[in-house]
Design an enzyme around this catalytic site. Structure first.
Site, short mmCIF file in Angstrom:
data_model
loop_
_atom_site.label_atom_id
_atom_site.label_comp_id
_atom_site.label_asym_id
_atom_site.label_seq_id
_atom_site.Cartn_x
_atom_site.Cartn_y
_atom_site.Cartn_z
N VAL A 1 5.47 2.90 -3.43
CA VAL A 1 6.51 2.05 -4.12
C VAL A 1 5.39 1.15 -4.77
CG1 VAL A 1 8.56 0.77 -4.36
CG2 VAL A 1 8.33 2.70 -3.94
N HIS B 1 14.32 11.76 -9.86
CA HIS B 1 14.77 12.44 -9.68
C HIS B 1 16.14 12.95 -11.33
CE1 HIS B 1 14.52 10.95 -6.30
NE2 HIS B 1 15.40 10.36 -6.45
N GLN C 1 17.02 15.43 -6.57
CA GLN C 1 16.27 14.17 -5.67
C GLN C 1 14.48 14.63 -5.66
OE1 GLN C 1 19.69 11.86 -4.13
NE2 GLN C 1 17.56 10.60 -4.22
N GLY D 1 10.99 10.34 -2.87
CA GLY D 1 11.92 10.12 -2.86
C GLY D 1 11.74 9.73 -1.57
N THR E 1 0.64 -1.29 0.31
CA THR E 1 -0.17 -0.46 0.43
C THR E 1 0.58 1.36 -0.05
OG1 THR E 1 0.45 -0.18 2.26
CG2 THR E 1 -1.71 -0.58 0.93
N CYS F 1 17.45 4.07 -6.00
CA CYS F 1 17.16 5.13 -7.11
C CYS F 1 17.74 5.73 -7.18
CB CYS F 1 15.66 6.36 -6.58
SG CYS F 1 15.51 6.91 -5.04
N ARG G 1 17.73 17.71 -1.77
CA ARG G 1 16.16 17.34 -2.07
C ARG G 1 15.99 18.66 -2.99
NH1 ARG G 1 14.50 12.82 -1.58
NH2 ARG G 1 14.94 12.31 0.35
C1 2RA Z 1 15.68 9.07 -1.26
N1 2RA Z 1 16.81 7.61 -2.57
O1 2RA Z 1 15.18 9.36 -1.99
C2 2RA Z 1 16.22 8.07 -1.26
C3 2RA Z 1 14.96 6.50 -1.07
N2 2RA Z 1 14.16 6.21 -1.88
O2 2RA Z 1 14.70 9.44 -0.62
#
Ligand code: 2RA
Length: 357
Positions: free
Chosen positions: A14, A252, A155, A159, A11, A128, A245
């Protein structure tokens, strides 16, 4: 042969994509079990033309299961996957728990599928950001050799998990409404301080570890060495990562700077190698402003590559830009693709010397 399949963590962000990718895969499914925490038990999910009820995951859930696709979080994988293997199930795990375990192959089907035959019941899916980088770099390594990789990632919020993505969306609206942005999760639930991601950049993914690098940056370094060299400590390929991030929901981006062994390679040769590579799609035409973009990659299985160009001051060194859907090629699709390869190679068997925790 048809397979009794279980999806553990069905659920989650992913997990729901694993159900969808399994339905679209070449794997002949005899039965499907959807497993999650007690709070998700009872939910109904669609698989092809069936409705499947989610069950609470326990060790005995894996009785009679041949193949497990897992993305439940590291601690649940650590606890339950050895139980599944003991009951005869082969597991492909998207969590980080087993990735650096020498007894567990870490596999990207386009890069090192030959490692699958070494499994002891568990195959690990890489992180990823590692997957998309190596889908783009592997054809270059195979043809021209690689000395060094320097990667900076951009990213997406997804994620960090579903709740983080929801927090990011709320922040964007709060910002536009001139209200203070609530921040309780990002950059990572695992650390003490939290900051807004909307209209911001956060140079922290996961917690900080030694030498001022984050766990995400160390993952990229160590996983790349394990996959490309099957040797976690080989000095042959130097790898350096900075993981950031960014305020993008899904998919990404990565700038990848690399140095080839062959010092006479041209950018056109690099482009052709990428264009011919499985799983990679070249989008590289500056004259027509063609290059990969996260918005165009969402929902796609491919890894998109562009902006390939030489470093004019360092012969044999190049830049490129790599984009992929972090929830698909970065997680759900790579997991299902590994399972497809296990089926194709008739490797869905737990060996006598199977993995024991
Ligand atoms: C992220 N690759 O992007 C890591 C875990 N999914 O936070």
């Amino acid at each position: 042969r048809k397979y009794n399949v279980a999806i553990l963590g069905a659920t989650g962000a992913v997990g729901v994509r694993m159900v969808d990718q399994l339905a679209k895969s070449t794997i002949p499914v005899k039965s499907l079990k959807l497993l999650a925490s007690s709070k998700s038990a009872g939910k109904k999910m669609k698989f092809k033309d069936q409705q499947v009820t989610v069950e609470e995951a326990t060790p005995d859930s894996f009785n009679g299961v041949d193949l497990v696709l897992a993305s439940p979080g590291s601690s649940v994988s650590a606890r339950l996957l050895p139980e599944a293997v003991k009951r005869g199930a082969v597991c492909v795990d998207n969590s980080s728990n087993f990735r650096m375990d020498p007894k567990v192959p870490l596999v990207i089907p386009e890069v090192n599928p030959e490692q699958l035959k070494n499994h002891k019941g568990i195959v690990a899916n890489p992180n990823c950001s590692t997957i998309q980088m190596l889908v783009a770099l592997n054809p270059i390594r195979e043809k021209f050799g690689l000395k060094q990789i320097i990667v900076s990632t951009y990213q997406a919020a997804a994620g960090a998990g579903h709740a983080a993505l929801e927090e990011f969306y709320r922040q964007a609206q709060e910002y536009l409404d001139g209200k203070p942005m609530e921040h309780n999760i990002l950059p990572t639930g695992g650390d003490k301080k939290h900051y807004p991601l909307a209209f911001n950049l956060l140079p922290q993914i996961d917690v900080f570890q030694e030498h001022g690098y984050t766990h995400e940056e160390w993952k990229m370094v160590h996983e790349t060495k394990k996959i490309m060299l099957n040797d976690m400590n080989s000095p042959k390929i130097k790898v350096n990562a900075t993981c950031v991030r960014v305020p993008v929901p899904v998919a990404h981006g990565e700038t990848v700077y690399f140095e080839t062994d062959d010092q006479n390679v041209t950018a056109d040769q690099i482009k052709k190698a990428v264009d011919d590579a499985p799983g990679a799609t070249l989008q590289d035409d500056p004259a027509h402003q063609v290059y990969p973009q996260p918005l165009n990659a969402v929902g796609k299985r491919e890894t998109f590559v562009g902006r390939i160009r030489p470093d004019l001051e360092n012969k044999g060194s190049f830049d490129m830009w790599v984009v992929a859907d972090n929830l698909l090629k970065g997680a759900a699709w790579n997991t299902v693709e590994n399972a497809e390869e296990l089926v194709k190679r008739d490797l869905v068997h737990v060996p006598d010397d199977y993995y024991k925790a």
